[in-house]
Design a protein around this motif. Structure first.
Motif, PDB file in Angstrom:
ATOM      1  N   ALA A  42       0.824  -0.885   0.084  1.00  0.00           N
ATOM      2  CA  ALA A  42      -0.341   0.218   0.024  1.00  0.00           C
ATOM      3  C   ALA A  42       0.674   1.467   0.421  1.00  0.00           C
ATOM      4  O   ALA A  42       2.448   1.019   0.243  1.00  0.00           O
ATOM      5  CB  ALA A  42      -1.051   0.185   1.353  1.00  0.00           C
ATOM      6  N   LEU A  90       4.904   8.464  -5.125  1.00  0.00           N
ATOM      7  CA  LEU A  90       3.400   9.434  -5.721  1.00  0.00           C
ATOM      8  C   LEU A  90       3.080  10.312  -4.672  1.00  0.00           C
ATOM      9  O   LEU A  90       3.354  10.373  -3.778  1.00  0.00           O
ATOM     10  CB  LEU A  90       2.147   8.439  -5.147  1.00  0.00           C
ATOM     11  N   GLY A 104      -0.650  12.218  -8.581  1.00  0.00           N
ATOM     12  CA  GLY A 104       0.087  12.236 -10.001  1.00  0.00           C
ATOM     13  C   GLY A 104       0.458  10.292 -10.202  1.00  0.00           C
ATOM     14  O   GLY A 104       0.080   9.966  -9.691  1.00  0.00           O
TER      15      GLY A 104
ATOM     16  N   TYR B  32     -14.777   8.854   6.555  1.00  0.00           N
ATOM     17  CA  TYR B  32     -14.656   8.878   5.209  1.00  0.00           C
ATOM     18  C   TYR B  32     -13.604   7.494   4.908  1.00  0.00           C
ATOM     19  O   TYR B  32     -12.710   7.989   5.756  1.00  0.00           O
ATOM     20  CB  TYR B  32     -13.496  10.468   5.260  1.00  0.00           C
ATOM     21  N   TYR B  36      -9.264   2.760  -3.776  1.00  0.00           N
ATOM     22  CA  TYR B  36      -8.631   2.903  -4.477  1.00  0.00           C
ATOM     23  C   TYR B  36      -8.763   2.173  -5.501  1.00  0.00           C
ATOM     24  O   TYR B  36      -8.236   0.665  -5.272  1.00  0.00           O
ATOM     25  CB  TYR B  36      -7.537   3.832  -4.863  1.00  0.00           C
ATOM     26  N   GLN B  38      -6.484   0.546  -8.558  1.00  0.00           N
ATOM     27  CA  GLN B  38      -4.605   0.406  -8.962  1.00  0.00           C
ATOM     28  C   GLN B  38      -4.404  -0.230  -9.656  1.00  0.00           C
ATOM     29  O   GLN B  38      -4.213  -1.412  -9.423  1.00  0.00           O
ATOM     30  CB  GLN B  38      -3.707   0.615  -8.196  1.00  0.00           C
ATOM     31  N   GLY B  41       1.311  -0.141 -12.803  1.00  0.00           N
ATOM     32  CA  GLY B  41       2.322   0.608 -13.397  1.00  0.00           C
ATOM     33  C   GLY B  41       1.464   1.830 -13.045  1.00  0.00           C
ATOM     34  O   GLY B  41       1.918   3.011 -13.655  1.00  0.00           O
ATOM     35  N   ARG B  43      -1.780   4.840 -11.520  1.00  0.00           N
ATOM     36  CA  ARG B  43      -1.745   5.795 -10.342  1.00  0.00           C
ATOM     37  C   ARG B  43      -2.591   4.833  -9.396  1.00  0.00           C
ATOM     38  O   ARG B  43      -3.929   4.681 -10.057  1.00  0.00           O
ATOM     39  CB  ARG B  43      -1.863   7.036  -9.964  1.00  0.00           C
ATOM     40  N   PRO B  44      -3.056   5.277  -8.032  1.00  0.00           N
ATOM     41  CA  PRO B  44      -4.615   5.338  -7.718  1.00  0.00           C
ATOM     42  C   PRO B  44      -5.408   5.603  -8.225  1.00  0.00           C
ATOM     43  O   PRO B  44      -5.170   7.201  -8.131  1.00  0.00           O
ATOM     44  CB  PRO B  44      -3.903   5.194  -6.129  1.00  0.00           C
ATOM     45  N   LEU B  46      -9.498   7.025  -7.038  1.00  0.00           N
ATOM     46  CA  LEU B  46     -10.507   6.525  -6.194  1.00  0.00           C
ATOM     47  C   LEU B  46     -11.782   5.847  -7.222  1.00  0.00           C
ATOM     48  O   LEU B  46     -12.703   6.662  -8.365  1.00  0.00           O
ATOM     49  CB  LEU B  46     -11.241   8.322  -6.260  1.00  0.00           C
ATOM     50  N   PHE B  89      -7.406  -0.560  -2.389  1.00  0.00           N
ATOM     51  CA  PHE B  89      -6.955  -0.450  -1.521  1.00  0.00           C
ATOM     52  C   PHE B  89      -8.409   0.438  -1.188  1.00  0.00           C
ATOM     53  O   PHE B  89      -9.056   0.826  -1.294  1.00  0.00           O
ATOM     54  CB  PHE B  89      -5.924   1.090  -1.341  1.00  0.00           C
ATOM     55  N   PRO B  93      -9.318   7.572   7.895  1.00  0.00           N
ATOM     56  CA  PRO B  93      -8.208   8.895   8.713  1.00  0.00           C
ATOM     57  C   PRO B  93      -8.359   7.994  10.089  1.00  0.00           C
ATOM     58  O   PRO B  93      -8.906   6.967  10.503  1.00  0.00           O
ATOM     59  CB  PRO B  93      -9.385   9.511   8.739  1.00  0.00           C
ATOM     60  N   GLN B 102      -5.069  11.172   8.983  1.00  0.00           N
ATOM     61  CA  GLN B 102      -4.235  11.367   7.772  1.00  0.00           C
ATOM     62  C   GLN B 102      -4.986   9.867   7.114  1.00  0.00           C
ATOM     63  O   GLN B 102      -4.995   9.063   8.060  1.00  0.00           O
ATOM     64  CB  GLN B 102      -2.788  11.553   7.598  1.00  0.00           C
ATOM     65  N   LEU B 103      -5.544   9.344   5.614  1.00  0.00           N
ATOM     66  CA  LEU B 103      -5.808   8.439   5.133  1.00  0.00           C
ATOM     67  C   LEU B 103      -4.615   7.490   5.290  1.00  0.00           C
ATOM     68  O   LEU B 103      -3.478   7.288   4.817  1.00  0.00           O
ATOM     69  CB  LEU B 103      -6.021   8.495   3.760  1.00  0.00           C
ATOM     70  N   PHE B 105      -4.570   3.320   4.711  1.00  0.00           N
ATOM     71  CA  PHE B 105      -4.291   2.411   3.397  1.00  0.00           C
ATOM     72  C   PHE B 105      -4.810   0.781   3.567  1.00  0.00           C
ATOM     73  O   PHE B 105      -3.821   0.944   4.668  1.00  0.00           O
ATOM     74  CB  PHE B 105      -3.845   2.978   2.347  1.00  0.00           C
ATOM     75  N   GLY B 106      -5.743   0.147   3.268  1.00  0.00           N
ATOM     76  CA  GLY B 106      -5.309  -0.700   3.754  1.00  0.00           C
ATOM     77  C   GLY B 106      -4.154  -1.857   2.534  1.00  0.00           C
ATOM     78  O   GLY B 106      -3.900  -1.171   2.239  1.00  0.00           O
ATOM     79  N   SER B 107      -4.318  -3.144   2.933  1.00  0.00           N
ATOM     80  CA  SER B 107      -2.672  -3.727   2.474  1.00  0.00           C
ATOM     81  C   SER B 107      -3.132  -3.930   1.327  1.00  0.00           C
ATOM     82  O   SER B 107      -2.347  -4.622  -0.123  1.00  0.00           O
ATOM     83  CB  SER B 107      -2.821  -5.213   3.418  1.00  0.00           C
TER      84      SER B 107
END
Lengths: 112, 115
Positions: A42, A90, A104, B32, B36, B38, B41, B43-44, B46, B89, B93, B102-103, B105-107
């Motif tokens: 992640a 990123l 990005g 929230y 995402y 991904q 190669g 970007r993640p 939403l 993903f 928060p 901050q966000l 992320f899960g694995s």
């Protein structure tokens, strides 16, 4: 239209040689983030700027620094890259914290 | 435990079947919850998000459900297509440093849709 731009897309640097990655945004967002993402993992938050306020994650190595000279640009400086710093970096932006983040395309860093 | 736990780590489904990915979070004040996608190669991006004032949100073949009491939320993809194959993903928060959430992320879940 690109909203979050990262340059370069691919960066090769030598062990211990400082490197700077660039991010710019056209969204006029208040918050800019830098994440490190290694293969099959992640994204891991390194730090973020809320306007001019810098917020470093507790486990981000001192080797990583950031600058945000204006709203549009943010830089990631790696002072002495090690082999373990090879990753995708990123950049993301959001209008506020705890809101949608726009990523990005990333910069893939190789350390030789 | 982790701040955000995601299961399963890999998921294979036949084209046309449904896929469900689940996440749990630890911070009861989180409000929230984005998902995402991904591709390799890239970007993640939403694909859907939900706020704590609703229990379900749907966008065409994608839906997210939230159970605040149990502190878990799930991504549902119906009528899966090969182009749904990617890593997904979840995020929530969490106060990791300072006072700002901050966000986290899960694995990630590698979804493979078999034609």
């Amino acid at each position: 239209d690109a909203m979050v731009i990262q340059n370069p897309r691919y960066q090769v640097t030598q062990f211990g040689k400082p490197v700077t990655l660039s991010c710019s945004q056209t969204l006029n967002h208040n918050v800019m983030y830098w994440y490190q993402q290694k293969s099959s993992q992640a994204p891991k938050l390194l730090f973020h700027y809320y306007d001019k306020d810098f917020n470093n994650e507790a486990d981000t190595p001192d080797n990583f620094q950031s600058r945000r000279p204006n709203t549009s640009f943010c830089f990631l400086d790696i002072r002495s890259p090690g082999l373990g710093d090879a990753a995708m970096y990123l950049c993301a932006t959001s209008n506020r914290l705890e809101r949608e983040q726009y990523f990005g395309p990333g910069t893939r860093l190789t350390v030789t | 435990g982790e701040n955000v736990e995601q299961h399963p780590s890999t998921l294979s489904v036949q084209e046309g079947d449904s896929a469900v990915i689940k996440c749990t979070y630890s911070d009861s004040a989180s409000n929230y919850f984005p998902w995402y996608k991904q591709e390799l190669g890239k970007r993640p991006q939403l694909i859907i998000d939900i706020r704590s004032n609703v229990g379900e949100k749907k966008d065409q073949r994608i839906a997210v459900t939230l159970n605040k009491t149990a502190k878990h939320f799930s991504l549902h993809i119906t009528e899966t297509q090969p182009e749904d194959s990617a890593v997904y993903f979840c995020a929530a928060p969490f106060i990791s440093s300072g006072s700002a959430r901050q966000l986290t992320f899960g694995s990630g879940t590698q979804l493979t849709v078999l034609p």
